[in-house]
Design a protein around this motif. Sequence first.
Motif, PDB file in Angstrom:
ATOM      1  N   GLN A  51       4.999   0.269  10.613  1.00 10.54           N
ATOM      2  CA  GLN A  51       3.843   0.753   9.847  1.00 10.54           C
ATOM      3  C   GLN A  51       4.053   0.558   8.351  1.00 10.54           C
ATOM      4  O   GLN A  51       3.121   0.247   7.620  1.00 10.54           O
TER       5      GLN A  51
ATOM      6  N   GLU B 193      -1.974  -4.135  12.966  1.00  6.68           N
ATOM      7  CA  GLU B 193      -0.839  -3.229  13.172  1.00  6.68           C
ATOM      8  C   GLU B 193      -0.272  -3.367  14.586  1.00  6.68           C
ATOM      9  O   GLU B 193      -0.943  -3.878  15.483  1.00  6.68           O
TER      10      GLU B 193
ATOM     11  N   THR C 103       1.569  -0.599  15.880  1.00  9.88           N
ATOM     12  CA  THR C 103       1.845   0.763  16.335  1.00  9.88           C
ATOM     13  C   THR C 103       1.109   1.079  17.641  1.00  9.88           C
ATOM     14  O   THR C 103       1.694   1.664  18.549  1.00  9.88           O
TER      15      THR C 103
ATOM     16  N   SER D 125       3.034   6.427   3.980  1.00  9.04           N
ATOM     17  CA  SER D 125       2.266   5.186   3.886  1.00  9.04           C
ATOM     18  C   SER D 125       2.163   4.660   2.451  1.00  9.04           C
ATOM     19  O   SER D 125       1.886   5.424   1.525  1.00  9.04           O
TER      20      SER D 125
ATOM     21  N   HIS E 213      -9.490  -5.106  13.068  1.00 11.26           N
ATOM     22  CA  HIS E 213      -8.597  -4.203  13.806  1.00 11.26           C
ATOM     23  C   HIS E 213      -8.773  -4.370  15.322  1.00 11.26           C
ATOM     24  O   HIS E 213      -7.804  -4.532  16.065  1.00 11.26           O
TER      25      HIS E 213
END
Lengths: 154, 183
Positions: free
Chosen positions: B20, B29, B31, B62, B148
Amino acid sequence: MELPKRSLIILGLGWLVSLALVSFVAGYYYMEFRNLNELLEQYENVTMEVNICIEYKELNGTVLWYNNTIIPLGCNLLQATKTVALVNSTYSPAQQASFVDAINGVWNHGAIFWMWQHWDDTQEKWEYGNVGADIYKLTKNETVRWRYEIPSYT
Amino acid sequence: MHAKNIALLVMMTSLCVGIQLTPRPPNIEFTSLICFLTGFLFGSFFGVSVGALTMLLNGFLSPWGFGATNIPFQILGMALIGFVGGVYRKSCTRTANPSVRWFSLEVSLLAAFLTLFYDLITTISYVMLFNVNIIMALISGAWFTIVHVVSNTVLFGTALIVLVRISGNVLGERTWSYQKEVS
């Protein structure tokens, strides 16, 4: 082939996702369209529409029209043409005007030049411009044409 | 909790948090994939734990800044992904295991749905914080959502089966068996 209930549910979810994504994209572009329209309305008093034609007469005869091109009020022909095409020009201090050398990579060659004309509404015919394109101020809804040609007045 | 389980949880969470925090293009990502894989391999409880812990830590560490009101929603979204990983495994063992192609198709569609859900609930937190219209918020972030969803769909569809096989070999157990493709 009989699909298990799990597969059917997952396929249904996939279908829902694709619907949602398509709706998002449609919504995004609708919002962009509305925003741009609002912007246009906001600038209505300082912009005007003109029609620009680019004709490659001596090259391949292609004629391209850029109708309802939005430009700022008081914009000259050279600036307006640059909004729709790639223009190469040379400024001549002696003439105090610019000479167009090429439009969209098509260069003046031998006796063939880029000439500009404007549409005369009263006489209903094309008239050659008598000044440099950067001197000629366009008016609302005017129609102009660039032609790659051997000038007919010579 | 057994020490081995705690070690496993810590290891998977560290892996997720590490990834991350690694610089990467926005909204791409890994994750979700690891949380789903954890749930799939070790059960829903582990999937939920890894997802929740990862997003909790991510909220504070983050590089994009402190997560604030977004943290609970991120935890919920990622925990759900881990949970579904476990549930999916269970549903596969109850019926005949799907073929590799079906497995990849199913997990990629599941990933698309779960990613969309994650984006929806994290948008809700944004809406609550800035008091904006939810539809407008969703539409303005449409391209981020698409990146995404599509990246996760592709990632799950291509990488999950490989990771499941590798994990099976590493763990020394037959974690997953699939139907042979009909040739």
